[in-house]
Design a protein around this motif. Structure first.
Motif, short mmCIF file in Angstrom:
data_model
loop_
_atom_site.label_atom_id
_atom_site.label_comp_id
_atom_site.label_asym_id
_atom_site.label_seq_id
_atom_site.Cartn_x
_atom_site.Cartn_y
_atom_site.Cartn_z
N PHE A 62 0.80 -1.03 -0.06
CA PHE A 62 -0.36 -0.14 0.29
C PHE A 62 0.74 1.56 -0.12
O PHE A 62 0.15 2.38 -0.79
CB PHE A 62 -1.30 0.32 1.39
CG PHE A 62 -2.34 1.28 1.74
CD1 PHE A 62 -2.87 1.15 0.38
CD2 PHE A 62 -1.62 2.36 2.02
CE1 PHE A 62 -3.76 1.84 0.54
CE2 PHE A 62 -2.07 3.19 2.29
CZ PHE A 62 -2.84 3.48 1.17
N THR A 63 1.83 0.95 0.77
CA THR A 63 2.71 2.83 0.50
C THR A 63 3.33 2.32 -0.76
O THR A 63 3.25 3.62 -0.79
CB THR A 63 3.98 2.37 1.80
OG1 THR A 63 3.59 2.09 3.04
CG2 THR A 63 4.64 3.58 2.36
N VAL A 64 3.98 1.47 -1.42
CA VAL A 64 4.78 1.24 -2.48
C VAL A 64 3.35 2.32 -3.35
O VAL A 64 3.99 3.80 -3.90
CB VAL A 64 5.06 0.06 -2.56
CG1 VAL A 64 5.18 0.06 -3.96
CG2 VAL A 64 6.42 -0.48 -1.47
N LYS A 65 2.11 1.74 -2.98
CA LYS A 65 1.20 1.97 -4.38
C LYS A 65 1.05 3.63 -4.39
O LYS A 65 1.10 4.76 -5.20
CB LYS A 65 -0.08 0.99 -4.31
CG LYS A 65 -1.08 1.65 -5.08
CD LYS A 65 -2.64 0.69 -5.24
CE LYS A 65 -3.67 1.12 -5.59
NZ LYS A 65 -4.11 0.53 -6.03
N ASN A 66 1.07 4.28 -3.18
CA ASN A 66 0.85 5.30 -2.44
C ASN A 66 2.00 5.95 -3.04
O ASN A 66 2.10 7.51 -3.41
CB ASN A 66 0.19 5.24 -1.06
CG ASN A 66 -0.57 5.23 -0.89
OD1 ASN A 66 -1.50 6.13 -1.59
ND2 ASN A 66 -1.07 5.18 0.68
N HIS A 67 3.29 6.11 -2.75
CA HIS A 67 4.84 6.83 -3.12
C HIS A 67 4.30 6.70 -4.35
O HIS A 67 4.88 7.53 -5.42
CB HIS A 67 5.86 6.02 -2.86
CG HIS A 67 5.92 6.21 -1.23
ND1 HIS A 67 6.29 7.49 -0.98
CD2 HIS A 67 6.31 4.90 -0.23
CE1 HIS A 67 6.80 7.73 0.69
NE2 HIS A 67 6.93 6.22 0.75
N ILE A 68 3.98 5.78 -5.46
CA ILE A 68 4.18 5.90 -6.70
C ILE A 68 2.54 6.99 -7.49
O ILE A 68 3.42 7.91 -8.62
CB ILE A 68 3.89 4.66 -7.72
CG1 ILE A 68 4.73 3.95 -7.49
CG2 ILE A 68 3.65 4.33 -9.39
CD1 ILE A 68 5.39 2.06 -8.00
N LYS A 69 2.27 6.34 -6.72
CA LYS A 69 0.99 7.46 -7.08
C LYS A 69 0.71 8.78 -6.90
O LYS A 69 0.92 9.66 -7.67
CB LYS A 69 -0.12 7.17 -6.16
CG LYS A 69 -1.52 8.22 -6.92
CD LYS A 69 -2.83 7.35 -5.33
CE LYS A 69 -3.86 8.06 -5.91
NZ LYS A 69 -5.60 7.50 -4.87
N LYS A 70 1.87 9.04 -5.44
CA LYS A 70 2.32 10.51 -5.35
C LYS A 70 3.18 10.79 -6.18
O LYS A 70 3.25 12.33 -6.70
CB LYS A 70 2.70 11.10 -3.68
CG LYS A 70 1.83 10.64 -3.13
CD LYS A 70 1.57 11.14 -1.70
CE LYS A 70 0.63 10.62 -0.66
NZ LYS A 70 1.26 10.67 0.28
N ALA A 71 4.05 10.49 -6.69
CA ALA A 71 5.14 10.76 -7.56
C ALA A 71 4.33 11.26 -9.11
O ALA A 71 4.46 12.33 -9.52
CB ALA A 71 6.66 9.44 -7.84
N LEU A 72 3.74 10.47 -9.48
CA LEU A 72 3.39 10.83 -10.84
C LEU A 72 2.55 11.41 -10.39
O LEU A 72 2.70 12.42 -11.34
CB LEU A 72 1.78 9.52 -10.87
CG LEU A 72 3.04 8.13 -11.78
CD1 LEU A 72 2.22 7.07 -11.70
CD2 LEU A 72 3.90 8.40 -12.47
N LYS A 73 2.00 12.25 -9.02
CA LYS A 73 1.02 13.16 -9.63
C LYS A 73 2.10 14.88 -8.92
O LYS A 73 1.50 15.51 -9.89
CB LYS A 73 0.38 13.46 -7.85
CG LYS A 73 -0.77 14.43 -8.02
CD LYS A 73 -1.41 14.11 -6.58
CE LYS A 73 -3.08 15.63 -6.66
NZ LYS A 73 -4.10 15.03 -5.43
N THR A 74 2.98 14.50 -9.11
CA THR A 74 3.42 15.44 -8.77
C THR A 74 4.97 16.00 -10.00
O THR A 74 4.73 17.00 -10.15
CB THR A 74 5.18 15.22 -7.05
OG1 THR A 74 4.96 14.79 -6.41
CG2 THR A 74 5.85 15.99 -6.88
N LEU A 75 4.98 15.34 -10.56
CA LEU A 75 5.46 15.34 -11.98
C LEU A 75 4.80 15.51 -13.33
O LEU A 75 5.07 16.55 -14.03
CB LEU A 75 5.89 13.67 -12.82
CG LEU A 75 7.45 13.11 -11.59
CD1 LEU A 75 7.50 11.62 -12.47
CD2 LEU A 75 8.70 14.18 -11.87
N ARG A 76 3.44 14.93 -12.79
CA ARG A 76 2.46 15.79 -13.97
C ARG A 76 2.48 17.41 -13.34
O ARG A 76 2.07 17.97 -14.57
CB ARG A 76 1.02 15.19 -13.44
CG ARG A 76 0.43 15.87 -14.37
CD ARG A 76 -1.46 14.82 -14.99
NE ARG A 76 -1.76 15.29 -13.57
CZ ARG A 76 -2.14 13.75 -12.23
NH1 ARG A 76 -2.17 12.66 -13.33
NH2 ARG A 76 -2.82 13.76 -11.73
#
Length: 196
Positions: A163-177
Motif C-alpha cells: 500500500f505504501t509503495v502504491k501511494n509513493h508511486i501515485k504521489k510521484a506521478l501526481k507531482t511529476l504531472r
C-alpha cells in the motif's frame, strides 16, 4: 589575309587541319559573332554564351587533327555549339539536383538535430524532477519505473507495505504531472511505460 577571306569553309577547314593559324583566324572572325548569338538564344546569358564560343574555338584549334571531313563546316560548328549548350543544361540540371538534395538533407538534419536537442532537454527536465522527489518516494519510483519491479517486489526489498509503495508511486506521478506540465508528462509516460 585577303586571300583567306576569299576561301570557302571547306578550304579553310583543310588548311586548319594542317595547322594554318591564318585559316583558323579567318574561321574565328567569320563565325564568332553568329555562333555567339546562336548560343545566347539558347542560354540567355551573354557571358556564358561568350565563354562557350571561346571554349569551342579553343577546342577546335587543339583538336584540329581530328576534324571530321565535312561538306558543311558551318553545320559542324552549329552542332558543336548545340552540343555544348546541351552539356551546360545537363550540368545545371545535375547541379540543381545536388542543391535540392543538399537543401532537403539540411532541412532533415536540422529537424532531427532540433528534435534531439528538445528530447535531451526534456529528458534532463524529467530526471531533474525525479531527483527532486522526496528520497523514499524517489527510491520507490525508480525501482518501479527503471528496474521494473512489481509493487510486491519493491515492498519486500524496502521492507514496507505494498500500500505504501502504491501511494509513493501515485504521489510521484501526481507531482511529476504538476511540475512537468501535461505535454511533457505524456511524453514521460510514453517513455517509461510504453517504450520499455
Amino acid at each position: 589575309m585577303n586571300l583567306y577571306k576569299n576561301l570557302n569553309d571547306q578550304e579553310l577547314a583543310v588548311l586548319l587541319k594542317k595547322g594554318n593559324e591564318a585559316a583558323f583566324h579567318e574561321i574565328y572572325e567569320r563565325y564568332k559573332g553568329i555562333l555567339h548569338m546562336h548560343a545566347y538564344k539558347k542560354l540567355v546569358d551573354f557571358e556564358e554564351a561568350k565563354d562557350l564560343v571561346q571554349e569551342l574555338f579553343g577546342a577546335l584549334w587543339d583538336k584540329r587533327d581530328d576534324l571530321p571531313e565535312t561538306v558543311n563546316f558551318s553545320g559542324y560548328l552549329y552542332n558543336s555549339v548545340r552540343n555544348r549548350v546541351f552539356n551546360i543544361y545537363a550540368h545545371k540540371k545535375v547541379a540543381a539536383g545536388y542543391i535540392t538534395s543538399f537543401q532537403e538533407f539540411n532541412r532533415e538534419a536540422s529537424y532531427i538535430t532540433d528534435e534531439r536537442v528538445r528530447e535531451n532537454e526534456l529528458a534532463k527536465q524529467i530526471e531533474a524532477e525525479i531527483t527532486a522527489l522526496p528520497e523514499r518516494m524517489r527510491e520507490v519510483f525508480l525501482l518501479s519505473r527503471k528496474e521494473h519491479l512489481s509493487h510486491k517486489e519493491i515492498a519486500e526489498r524496502l521492507d514496507i507495505s505494498e500500500f505504501t509503495v502504491k501511494n509513493h508511486i501515485k504521489k510521484a506521478l501526481k507531482t511529476l504531472r504538476f511540475r512537468l506540465g501535461l505535454f511533457a508528462y505524456l511524453l514521460f509516460l510514453i517513455k517509461y511505460y510504453f517504450l520499455k
